[in-house]
Scaffold this motif. Structure first.
Motif, short mmCIF file in Angstrom:
data_model
loop_
_atom_site.label_atom_id
_atom_site.label_comp_id
_atom_site.label_asym_id
_atom_site.label_seq_id
_atom_site.Cartn_x
_atom_site.Cartn_y
_atom_site.Cartn_z
N THR A 171 0.83 -1.20 0.00
CA THR A 171 0.00 0.00 0.00
C THR A 171 0.87 1.25 0.00
OG1 THR A 171 -1.67 -1.21 1.24
CG2 THR A 171 -1.85 1.18 1.21
N LEU A 172 1.95 1.25 0.75
CA LEU A 172 2.84 2.39 0.76
C LEU A 172 3.51 2.59 -0.59
CD1 LEU A 172 4.58 2.15 4.24
CD2 LEU A 172 2.91 3.80 3.49
N VAL A 173 3.95 1.51 -1.22
CA VAL A 173 4.61 1.62 -2.52
C VAL A 173 3.63 2.11 -3.57
CG1 VAL A 173 5.71 0.30 -4.36
CG2 VAL A 173 6.40 -0.07 -2.00
N TRP A 174 2.44 1.52 -3.63
CA TRP A 174 1.45 1.96 -4.62
C TRP A 174 0.96 3.38 -4.33
CZ3 TRP A 174 0.98 0.29 -9.21
CH2 TRP A 174 1.32 -1.01 -9.52
N GLY A 175 0.85 3.73 -3.08
CA GLY A 175 0.48 5.11 -2.74
C GLY A 175 1.54 6.09 -3.19
N TRP A 176 2.79 5.73 -3.03
CA TRP A 176 3.90 6.58 -3.47
C TRP A 176 3.87 6.75 -4.98
CZ3 TRP A 176 9.39 5.55 -4.93
CH2 TRP A 176 10.18 6.68 -4.76
N ILE A 177 3.60 5.67 -5.70
CA ILE A 177 3.54 5.74 -7.16
C ILE A 177 2.36 6.59 -7.62
CG2 ILE A 177 3.13 4.34 -9.23
CD1 ILE A 177 4.81 2.14 -7.86
N VAL A 178 1.20 6.41 -7.01
CA VAL A 178 0.01 7.18 -7.42
C VAL A 178 0.19 8.66 -7.12
CG1 VAL A 178 -2.44 7.54 -6.88
CG2 VAL A 178 -1.57 5.23 -7.25
N VAL A 179 0.70 8.99 -5.94
CA VAL A 179 0.91 10.39 -5.59
C VAL A 179 1.97 11.02 -6.49
CG1 VAL A 179 1.78 11.91 -3.77
CG2 VAL A 179 0.11 10.17 -3.23
N SER A 180 3.02 10.28 -6.82
CA SER A 180 4.04 10.80 -7.73
C SER A 180 3.46 11.05 -9.11
CB SER A 180 5.21 9.82 -7.83
OG SER A 180 5.81 9.66 -6.58
N PHE A 181 2.57 10.17 -9.56
CA PHE A 181 1.92 10.33 -10.87
C PHE A 181 1.12 11.63 -10.92
CE2 PHE A 181 -1.78 9.53 -13.63
CZ PHE A 181 -1.11 9.36 -14.83
N PHE A 182 0.34 11.90 -9.88
CA PHE A 182 -0.46 13.12 -9.87
C PHE A 182 0.38 14.36 -9.61
CE2 PHE A 182 -3.88 10.02 -9.20
CZ PHE A 182 -4.70 10.42 -10.25
N THR A 183 1.53 14.21 -8.94
CA THR A 183 2.43 15.33 -8.76
C THR A 183 3.01 15.78 -10.10
OG1 THR A 183 2.97 14.55 -6.55
CG2 THR A 183 4.50 16.10 -7.52
N TRP A 184 3.18 14.82 -11.02
CA TRP A 184 3.62 15.17 -12.37
C TRP A 184 2.62 16.10 -13.04
CZ3 TRP A 184 7.85 14.79 -15.29
CH2 TRP A 184 8.88 14.00 -14.82
N PHE A 185 1.32 15.88 -12.83
CA PHE A 185 0.31 16.75 -13.42
C PHE A 185 0.43 18.17 -12.89
CE2 PHE A 185 -2.10 12.77 -14.30
CZ PHE A 185 -2.12 12.91 -15.68
N VAL A 186 0.71 18.31 -11.62
CA VAL A 186 0.91 19.64 -11.04
C VAL A 186 2.13 20.30 -11.66
CG1 VAL A 186 1.40 20.90 -8.92
CG2 VAL A 186 -0.25 19.04 -8.89
N GLY A 187 3.22 19.55 -11.80
CA GLY A 187 4.42 20.09 -12.42
C GLY A 187 4.21 20.46 -13.88
N ILE A 188 3.46 19.64 -14.61
CA ILE A 188 3.18 19.95 -16.01
C ILE A 188 2.32 21.20 -16.13
CG2 ILE A 188 1.93 19.10 -18.04
CD1 ILE A 188 2.92 16.29 -17.25
#
Length: 75
Positions: free
Chosen positions: A22-39
């Protein structure tokens, strides 16, 4: 997210109740959406070019006589 994902006092309860997957998948999902903020921020920054604009507007607003001095003073 953080670089210190293996520190047990910070993530001990998360590992105990949610588990490592859960921690690993949560980290991946949050990182994915952080990319949208950066874009989105990159798109906003690219639509407002700022290179030399302070110098240009300082010279433009000061007029032809004081323009070069005001842009130099701004720099």
């Amino acid at each position: 997210m953080t670089l210190f994902t293996r520190i047990t006092p910070l993530y001990g309860s998360s590992l105990q109740y949610a588990g490592l997957a859960t921690l690993v998948w949560g980290w991946i999902v949050v990182s994915f959406f952080t990319w949208f903020v950066g874009i989105a921020m990159a798109e906003i920054c690219s639509s407002f070019p700022m290179t030399g604009s302070l110098y240009f507007w300082a010279a433009h607003l000061a007029g032809p006589k004081w323009g070069p001095f005001s842009s130099w003073f701004c720099a």
